[in-house]
Write an enzyme that holds these catalytic residues in place. Structure first.
Site, PDB file in Angstrom:
ATOM      1  N   ARG A 208     -10.673   3.467  16.365  1.00  0.00           N
ATOM      2  CA  ARG A 208     -10.540   3.122  17.780  1.00  0.00           C
ATOM      3  C   ARG A 208     -11.419   3.991  18.655  1.00  0.00           C
ATOM      4  NH1 ARG A 208      -4.051   1.792  18.091  1.00  0.00           N
ATOM      5  NH2 ARG A 208      -4.244  -0.274  17.128  1.00  0.00           N
TER       6      ARG A 208
ATOM      7  N   GLU B 174     -11.813  -3.251   9.657  1.00  0.00           N
ATOM      8  CA  GLU B 174     -11.040  -4.469   9.428  1.00  0.00           C
ATOM      9  C   GLU B 174     -10.955  -4.816   7.946  1.00  0.00           C
ATOM     10  OE1 GLU B 174      -9.069  -5.778  11.357  1.00  0.00           O
ATOM     11  OE2 GLU B 174      -9.701  -4.631  13.112  1.00  0.00           O
TER      12      GLU B 174
ATOM     13  N   GLN C 240      -4.710  -6.155   3.823  1.00  0.00           N
ATOM     14  CA  GLN C 240      -3.640  -5.929   2.845  1.00  0.00           C
ATOM     15  C   GLN C 240      -3.473  -4.447   2.512  1.00  0.00           C
ATOM     16  OE1 GLN C 240      -1.762  -8.908   1.243  1.00  0.00           O
ATOM     17  NE2 GLN C 240      -2.387  -9.100   3.363  1.00  0.00           N
TER      18      GLN C 240
ATOM     19  N   GLY D 149      -8.228  -0.479  -4.028  1.00  0.00           N
ATOM     20  CA  GLY D 149      -7.758  -1.768  -4.499  1.00  0.00           C
ATOM     21  C   GLY D 149      -8.529  -2.940  -3.913  1.00  0.00           C
ATOM     22  N   TYR D 150      -8.269  -4.128  -4.443  1.00  0.00           N
ATOM     23  CA  TYR D 150      -8.987  -5.330  -4.011  1.00  0.00           C
ATOM     24  C   TYR D 150     -10.477  -5.054  -3.906  1.00  0.00           C
ATOM     25  CZ  TYR D 150      -4.565  -7.666  -3.038  1.00  0.00           C
ATOM     26  OH  TYR D 150      -3.336  -8.244  -3.149  1.00  0.00           O
TER      27      TYR D 150
END
Length: 366
Positions: free
Chosen positions: A34, A46, A51, A90-91
């Site tokens: 921010r 983002e 998740q 992750g992901y």
DNA sequence: GATCCGTGGGG
DNA sequence: TCCCCAAGGAT
């Protein structure tokens, strides 16, 4: 349902968007992403947050941007470097897509993120949410960025029962948020909804007395159980599997292989091994899997310990074996994606969590 | 629309 | 221990 539509119109009498914006002005948390509305930085944040909890994303954000400060730097990086920066988050498809999108932005958009939602959505890793988030937060476009927090806040506020993953309810929620976004600056409005969902309108035990929207909230007025809204389909029980892996040591180097570039843990490095068959012992499975994957039959396998690792849809018990390979022996095949690494090199490769746990067992036996 | 894709924290 | 959940996207 007609009932849902009626509730939406009832709740509109209270100026929720205005109340929410005022609340956000005084409750806005200081978060690393921010401090800047630079499109590249907004984008990285983002994607990290997809998740993923804020606390986790914070651990990666600054480090990732120091390593890849610009779109150009990210586009030039190797996939291994980007995956290493993403290690543990992750992901990993997010990291692979991030790099691909950076390359596309350099090639097709002059190194700048395009300033419209449709163009953003064509980039790898940009879906409806991320395109709207970058569009509103970085460029001030009047678009609703709807994600899990927003679905919870809005379904409760407007009293939308039923499965929020269903298309009709999705449209209703998006439309409601779009209405709020038109009432004020789109970036802060989108952020305010997410902030409220995370800090006040919590999934299990919302802190309604602290909520700026309480006056107009259907959930509150009709005294519904917060846990029942938003509705979601039940998840099936998670299957359990056992697997064996081998940490093969030759002169202080370990044998590792790179996983296929797509799919589960794509592009990350791990030790050879695999699932234990029904009528097979852990050590038999280890010997078989190593032979199948490397062409070499391991000798003197000894169990170092077991590791428990939980994926979203799978609980794995990992039997970790150590094996010595004589310096003169041929040993497992090397080649593309198959190599012996010393500890320093191992530390530079992107490694999944379960493999990290296993390697710690081996380190303790040195 | 359904499934896959990680990891960590909380109740 | 178990289950839920999370600033979703790709196929």
């Amino acid at each position: 349902m007609a009932e849902n539509r009626r509730r939406v119109s009832e709740a509109r009498r209270f100026d929720a968007s205005n109340a929410l914006l005022h609340w956000f002005e005084s409750h806005r948390r200081e978060l690393p992403w921010r401090e800047s509305r630079d499109p590249y930085r907004v984008w990285i944040a983002e994607v990290l947050l997809q998740q993923t909890r804020v606390a986790t994303a914070v651990r990666y954000y600054d480090r990732f941007l120091r390593q890849f400060p610009t779109v150009q730097a990210l586009a030039r990086a190797s996939e291994g470097q980007v995956l290493k920066a993403w290690e543990g988050a992750g992901y990993y498809g997010r990291a692979r897509n991030l790099r691909r999108a950076a390359q596309e932005i350099v090639r097709r958009h002059g190194g700048k993120l395009p300033q419209d939602v449709e163009a953003l959505e064509e980039l790898p890793g940009f879906g409806p949410y991320t395109a709207a988030a970058v569009g509103s937060l970085a460029f001030g476009l009047p678009v609703a960025a709807l994600e899990a927090n927003g679905m919870r806040v809005l379904s409760r506020y407007f009293g939308i029962r039923g499965d929020v993953t269903l298309a009709p309810n999705q449209r209703r929620l998006r439309s409601a948020l779009q209405g709020w976004v038109h009432q004020g600056p789109s970036g802060p409005m989108n952020e305010a909804v997410m902030e409220l969902g995370e800090t006040v309108c919590a999934p299990q035990s919302p802190r309604c007395p602290e909520c700026p929207l309480e006056r107009g909230c259907v959930l509150r007025r009709e005294r519904w159980d917060p846990r029942s809204v938003p509705g979601r389909p039940r998840k099936p029980p998670v299957p359990r599997v056992s697997a064996s892996i081998a940490i093969i040591d030759r002169n202080g180097r370990w044998y590792v292989q790179r996983r296929p570039g797509e799919g589960l843990l794509g592009g990350l490095w791990e030790f050879p091994g695999g699932k234990i068959q029904p009528d097979e012992s852990p050590i038999e499975a280890c010997r078989r899997e190593v032979r199948e994957e490397t062409g070499w039959t391991p000798t003197r396998l000894r169990l170092l310990g077991t590791v428990q690792h939980d994926y979203t849809h799978l609980h794995v018990t990992l039997h970790v074996f150590g094996s010595r390979c004589a310096a003169s022996a041929p040993g497992p095949r090397t080649g593309t994606g198959r190599r012996w690494v010393d500890p320093a090199t191992f530390a530079r490769l992107p490694i999944p969590r379960a493999t990290q746990k296993a390697s710690q067992l081996m380190s303790h036996h040195l």
